[in-house]
Motif scaffolding. Structure first.
Motif, PDB file in Angstrom:
ATOM      1  N   GLU A  88       0.829  -1.207   0.000  1.00  0.00           N
ATOM      2  CA  GLU A  88       0.000   0.000   0.000  1.00  0.00           C
ATOM      3  C   GLU A  88       0.863   1.258   0.000  1.00  0.00           C
ATOM      4  N   VAL A  91       2.004   1.757  -3.574  1.00  0.00           N
ATOM      5  CA  VAL A  91       0.952   2.320  -4.416  1.00  0.00           C
ATOM      6  C   VAL A  91       0.755   3.804  -4.107  1.00  0.00           C
ATOM      7  N   ASP A  95       1.009   6.912  -6.656  1.00  0.00           N
ATOM      8  CA  ASP A  95      -0.051   7.923  -6.764  1.00  0.00           C
ATOM      9  C   ASP A  95       0.525   9.331  -6.653  1.00  0.00           C
ATOM     10  N   GLY A 120       2.329  -5.086  -6.148  1.00  0.00           N
ATOM     11  CA  GLY A 120       1.693  -3.787  -6.335  1.00  0.00           C
ATOM     12  C   GLY A 120       1.449  -3.383  -7.770  1.00  0.00           C
ATOM     13  N   SER A 123      -2.006  -2.670  -9.219  1.00  0.00           N
ATOM     14  CA  SER A 123      -2.732  -1.470  -8.777  1.00  0.00           C
ATOM     15  C   SER A 123      -2.228  -0.190  -9.421  1.00  0.00           C
ATOM     16  N   ARG A 186       0.002 -13.846  -8.273  1.00  0.00           N
ATOM     17  CA  ARG A 186       0.324 -12.474  -8.669  1.00  0.00           C
ATOM     18  C   ARG A 186       1.416 -12.459  -9.733  1.00  0.00           C
TER      19      ARG A 186
END
Length: 255
Positions: A88, A91, A95, A120, A123, A186
């Motif tokens: 997270e 990501v 962002d 990741g 995402s 994944r």
């Protein structure tokens, strides 16, 4: 080669803590952007991370490297983090880079950071290429680093563990999170070009882990042996070699 500019950056991570980052930019407009994820309990300022970021930026690729929550200069408590929160954080870094400069088309991860970029990538839709350096095929591989404290963690819920000469509090939720990862799926479903860099002399993450990643992945995939390198790429020539390889390989996919 281009000269580079290094900027300091901050953004909110997965636990709402402020994450510290450095953005290495070429002097001219970046041809592409990348995010670099550091190794387990390391930091963005590890020599290998800074050398690789410098090498990529000199070849026109802007690189954002950041400290995961509770490590380096980032805020937050390491004991409250786990592999999922690392993903997270990654990501969140992507962002921030997208909103402030440009979306990353390349993810690079070292050791457990390599496992994080594999997890990741799904995402971050703009990512076209992923590279791992000395990465385990399963995040649960890091559990061997705290094996001596596993029983205490199971009984007491947490324990102080020495990793890389420093002490960290590791809680049961960290171990539980590792067992819940479906990493092989994944890797199989990555859908991006993959470069696996690993040393046969790695004593922390054995070369067999690279073979497992390669076996699970679909093409396009490539493997390069980092003969003579240690896990942390402490020799400058090894980090420079990795940066050179990454730049040539990545530009095939991200431009």
């Amino acid at each position: 080669m281009n000269e580079r500019v290094t900027l300091r950056a901050e953004f909110a991570g997965s636990r709402n803590a402020t994450l510290a980052a450095r953005l290495d930019l070429p002097s001219a407009d970046a041809r592409a952007y990348a995010v670099f994820a550091h190794c387990f309990t390391c930091s963005k300022d590890l020599q290998a991370a800074s050398r690789i970021a410098r090498g990529l930026s000199e070849r026109g690729i802007g690189v954002l490297r950041f400290d995961f929550t509770g490590l380096g200069h980032s805020g937050g408590e390491f004991a409250s983090t786990n592999f999922s929160s690392n993903v997270e954080d990654l990501v969140a870094a992507c962002d921030w880079l997208r909103s402030e400069h440009g979306a990353p088309s390349l993810l690079v991860g070292h050791s457990l950071g390599g496992a994080a970029v594999l997890a990741g990538a799904a995402s971050v839709p703009e990512v076209r290429a992923v590279a791992t350096i000395g990465a385990p095929a399963d995040p649960a591989h890091v559990a061997h680093l705290i094996a001596s404290a596993t029983e205490e963690i199971e009984v007491r819920g947490e324990a102080r563990v020495a990793i890389g000469g420093r002490e960290f509090t590791v809680r049961k939720q960290f171990l539980d999170d590792l067992t819940e990862q479906r990493h092989r799926e994944r890797i199989r479903d990555l859908g991006r070009a993959l470069l696996i860099l690993h040393s046969p002399d790695d004593r922390t993450v054995p070369i067999e882990e690279a073979a497992r990643i390669y076996g699970a992945a679909r093409h396009p995939k490539s493997f390069v042996s980092l003969d003579g390198a240690d896990h942390l790429l402490t020799a400058e020539r090894d980090a420079v070699f990795v940066a050179d390889l990454l730049a040539v390989w990545a530009l095939r996919y991200v431009i």
